[in-house]
Design an enzyme around this catalytic site. Sequence first.
Site, PDB file in Angstrom:
ATOM      1  N   CYS A  86       0.848  -1.198   0.000  1.00 56.15           N
ATOM      2  CA  CYS A  86       0.000   0.000   0.000  1.00 56.15           C
ATOM      3  C   CYS A  86       0.877   1.239   0.000  1.00 56.15           C
ATOM      4  O   CYS A  86       1.918   1.268   0.637  1.00 56.15           O
ATOM      5  CB  CYS A  86      -0.858   0.040   1.259  1.00 56.15           C
ATOM      6  SG  CYS A  86      -2.121  -1.232   1.302  1.00 56.15           S
ATOM      7  N   CYS A 169      -3.030  -8.966   6.539  1.00 52.60           N
ATOM      8  CA  CYS A 169      -3.073  -7.845   5.597  1.00 52.60           C
ATOM      9  C   CYS A 169      -4.519  -7.401   5.458  1.00 52.60           C
ATOM     10  O   CYS A 169      -5.402  -8.209   5.197  1.00 52.60           O
ATOM     11  CB  CYS A 169      -2.528  -8.293   4.250  1.00 52.60           C
ATOM     12  SG  CYS A 169      -2.902  -7.151   2.918  1.00 52.60           S
ATOM     13  N   GLN A 320      -8.960 -11.631 -12.105  1.00 46.51           N
ATOM     14  CA  GLN A 320      -8.976 -10.293 -11.515  1.00 46.51           C
ATOM     15  C   GLN A 320      -9.022 -10.399  -9.995  1.00 46.51           C
ATOM     16  O   GLN A 320      -9.761 -11.222  -9.458  1.00 46.51           O
ATOM     17  CB  GLN A 320     -10.195  -9.533 -12.013  1.00 46.51           C
ATOM     18  CG  GLN A 320     -10.137  -9.199 -13.493  1.00 46.51           C
ATOM     19  CD  GLN A 320      -9.211  -8.039 -13.790  1.00 46.51           C
ATOM     20  OE1 GLN A 320      -8.843  -7.268 -12.915  1.00 46.51           O
ATOM     21  NE2 GLN A 320      -8.816  -7.921 -15.045  1.00 46.51           N
ATOM     22  N   GLU A 370      -4.964 -13.661 -26.857  1.00 46.06           N
ATOM     23  CA  GLU A 370      -4.167 -13.628 -25.622  1.00 46.06           C
ATOM     24  C   GLU A 370      -2.861 -14.386 -25.844  1.00 46.06           C
ATOM     25  O   GLU A 370      -2.839 -15.421 -26.491  1.00 46.06           O
ATOM     26  CB  GLU A 370      -5.002 -14.251 -24.483  1.00 46.06           C
ATOM     27  CG  GLU A 370      -4.244 -14.734 -23.273  1.00 46.06           C
ATOM     28  CD  GLU A 370      -3.544 -13.622 -22.487  1.00 46.06           C
ATOM     29  OE1 GLU A 370      -4.131 -12.558 -22.284  1.00 46.06           O
ATOM     30  OE2 GLU A 370      -2.379 -13.858 -22.098  1.00 46.06           O
ATOM     31  N   CYS A 446      -4.851  -0.208 -17.355  1.00 45.50           N
ATOM     32  CA  CYS A 446      -4.396  -0.185 -15.969  1.00 45.50           C
ATOM     33  C   CYS A 446      -3.255   0.812 -15.800  1.00 45.50           C
ATOM     34  O   CYS A 446      -2.625   0.873 -14.754  1.00 45.50           O
ATOM     35  CB  CYS A 446      -3.979  -1.575 -15.509  1.00 45.50           C
ATOM     36  SG  CYS A 446      -2.756  -2.320 -16.575  1.00 45.50           S
TER      37      CYS A 446
HETATM   38  N1  SAH Z   1      -8.934  -8.863 -19.936  1.00 47.17           N
HETATM   39  C1  SAH Z   1      -8.349  -9.885 -19.131  1.00 47.17           C
HETATM   40  C2  SAH Z   1      -6.840  -9.745 -18.889  1.00 47.17           C
HETATM   41  C3  SAH Z   1      -6.235  -8.405 -18.927  1.00 47.17           C
HETATM   42  S1  SAH Z   1      -4.573  -8.365 -18.345  1.00 47.17           S
HETATM   43  C4  SAH Z   1      -9.079  -9.985 -17.820  1.00 47.17           C
HETATM   44  O1  SAH Z   1      -9.724  -9.045 -17.440  1.00 47.17           O
HETATM   45  O2  SAH Z   1      -9.017 -11.011 -17.169  1.00 47.17           O
HETATM   46  C5  SAH Z   1      -3.657  -8.255 -19.834  1.00 47.17           C
HETATM   47  C6  SAH Z   1      -3.469  -9.570 -20.546  1.00 47.17           C
HETATM   48  O3  SAH Z   1      -2.709  -9.332 -21.730  1.00 47.17           O
HETATM   49  C7  SAH Z   1      -2.686 -10.616 -19.764  1.00 47.17           C
HETATM   50  O4  SAH Z   1      -3.458 -11.788 -19.707  1.00 47.17           O
HETATM   51  C8  SAH Z   1      -1.405 -10.834 -20.593  1.00 47.17           C
HETATM   52  O5  SAH Z   1      -0.978 -12.169 -20.579  1.00 47.17           O
HETATM   53  C9  SAH Z   1      -1.855 -10.432 -21.980  1.00 47.17           C
HETATM   54  N2  SAH Z   1      -0.831  -9.965 -22.905  1.00 47.17           N
HETATM   55  C10 SAH Z   1       0.317  -9.309 -22.637  1.00 47.17           C
HETATM   56  N3  SAH Z   1       0.938  -8.938 -23.772  1.00 47.17           N
HETATM   57  C11 SAH Z   1       0.157  -9.366 -24.792  1.00 47.17           C
HETATM   58  C12 SAH Z   1       0.268  -9.279 -26.220  1.00 47.17           C
HETATM   59  N4  SAH Z   1       1.293  -8.672 -26.794  1.00 47.17           N
HETATM   60  N5  SAH Z   1      -0.719  -9.821 -26.955  1.00 47.17           N
HETATM   61  C13 SAH Z   1      -1.777 -10.444 -26.378  1.00 47.17           C
HETATM   62  N6  SAH Z   1      -1.917 -10.559 -25.039  1.00 47.17           N
HETATM   63  C14 SAH Z   1      -0.962 -10.033 -24.253  1.00 47.17           C
END
Ligand code: SAH
Length: 490
Positions: A86, A169, A320, A370, A446
Amino acid sequence: MQENRKFQKDDTLEVTIEDIGHDGEGIGKVEGYTLFVKDAVIGDTVQVKIMRAKKAYAYARLEKVVTPSPFRVQPQCAYARQCGGCQIQALSYEQQLRFKEKKVRNNLIRLGGFEEAFINQVMEPIVGMEEPYRYRNKAQFPFGTDREGNCITGFYAGRTHSIISNTNCVLGVEENEEVLNCVLSYMKENHVSAYDEKIHKGLIRHVLIRKGFQSGQLMVCVVINGKSLPKQEKLIDDLIKIKGMTSISISINMEQTNVIMGKEVRTLWGSETITDTLQRYEVVSRKEKDTESACGEVKTEFTATGESVTFCISPLSFYQVNPVQTEKLYSLALDYAGLTGTETVWDLYCGIGTISLFLAGHAAQVYGVEIIPQAIEDARKNAKLNHIENAQFFVGKAEEVLPREYEKNGIYADVIVVDPPRKGCDEKCLGTMLKMRPERIVYVSCDSATLARDLKFLCEGGYEIKRVRAVDQFAQTVHVETVCLLSRNK
Ligand code: SAH
């Protein structure tokens, strides 16, 4: 060099904190010279000691709060200052939200090059949490040994690998403490050692705990530098007394690495996975004067629709960590996507398909992309589990899969949703999106700095920002999620 500096290392000064930096540090000025003070809260007058002095600014340590800020609150965790988890527990939650909203806003203006008046027009107030503590469904606790030779667990001190002993925590669930106490007493009674990364010896490295907030199911995975746990039945006997216990496993990680989980997981007791369910809310916004927020006058209510998606989660799955806010974030993303049931939608960086499966019930066809193969396996399993047949998944980099599919198969999209990691989207991916010319793009981010950069690119390529909204997924930390709707210029 030295004589240019107004102040030197070890100088003690009094300063009033006027701003918050990106990492949550307090910022104040003395005679035009800027001081960055970790743990100082905006509005505080503090006594600080200079640690590192540069020409125009210095990093200083908080020695004493002289006059506390009206926004200063008592952190719930006794280790809030030392712990790396934190950064802003001493700031009131209301002000945390203002800080995050401002951070997104400033990045869009400064890094994205958008007009302030325009951003004020498109930006909606941040979606805060109702309960800003105990919101995490997942925790990974490192194990170690203290000076007296006792096994300990807790959290890493900021930017280090030294463990602060703390089994409670306040961001995590109450059950974490019960689980950790079981593991610690099992270790003590059975002379099981904690791992020491410096000499690559000892057994217990980490304990991963996950809880399905909806299902109430608990998962414990003990990461070990070995092939098995001695007298494992003793640990299991204790752990299964904890309410909700569903899955107990070990993960074998004998590598000398910072990566927490090993590649191999063996279930010792119960099920291999736990499940959890995310609900979709209807997002009802109404105009209302909201004096606290710089971002307009919209008040939002999230009402349950009865629609939901169930996920199967293994120790290695990405999921998440704040399910309550994730439901809001994805409901907003779905709202922004403006689907009527006839659309073709691409979900890039789809992870285990969380957003894709949320979208599928409202679109004709969803395609997810992904990079991690196991995540795609999970996405496919989850689609089946929810009887979703109009979602198809691709393994690969978004910046490779999308151009390839576009050039080879002339793929089409009405809507593209992206949810990239912190570094944002690759330019090649954005370029292909522009060529595909979807009607709408929904960008879930993010990191608002890379979001701003990517939005600039998309807007120069023929899109316009329609709506932007920050969602707080990580109270007490400086992180903030943002969802943004872009629409193609006519
Ligand atoms: N939308 C999903 C995950 C988002 S996090 C959810 O909400 O659960 C971002 C994701 O992008 C991760 O799973 C990571 O493995 C993937 N990632 C990272 N670089 C990437 C790329 N170049 N192409 C495709 N996916 C990628």
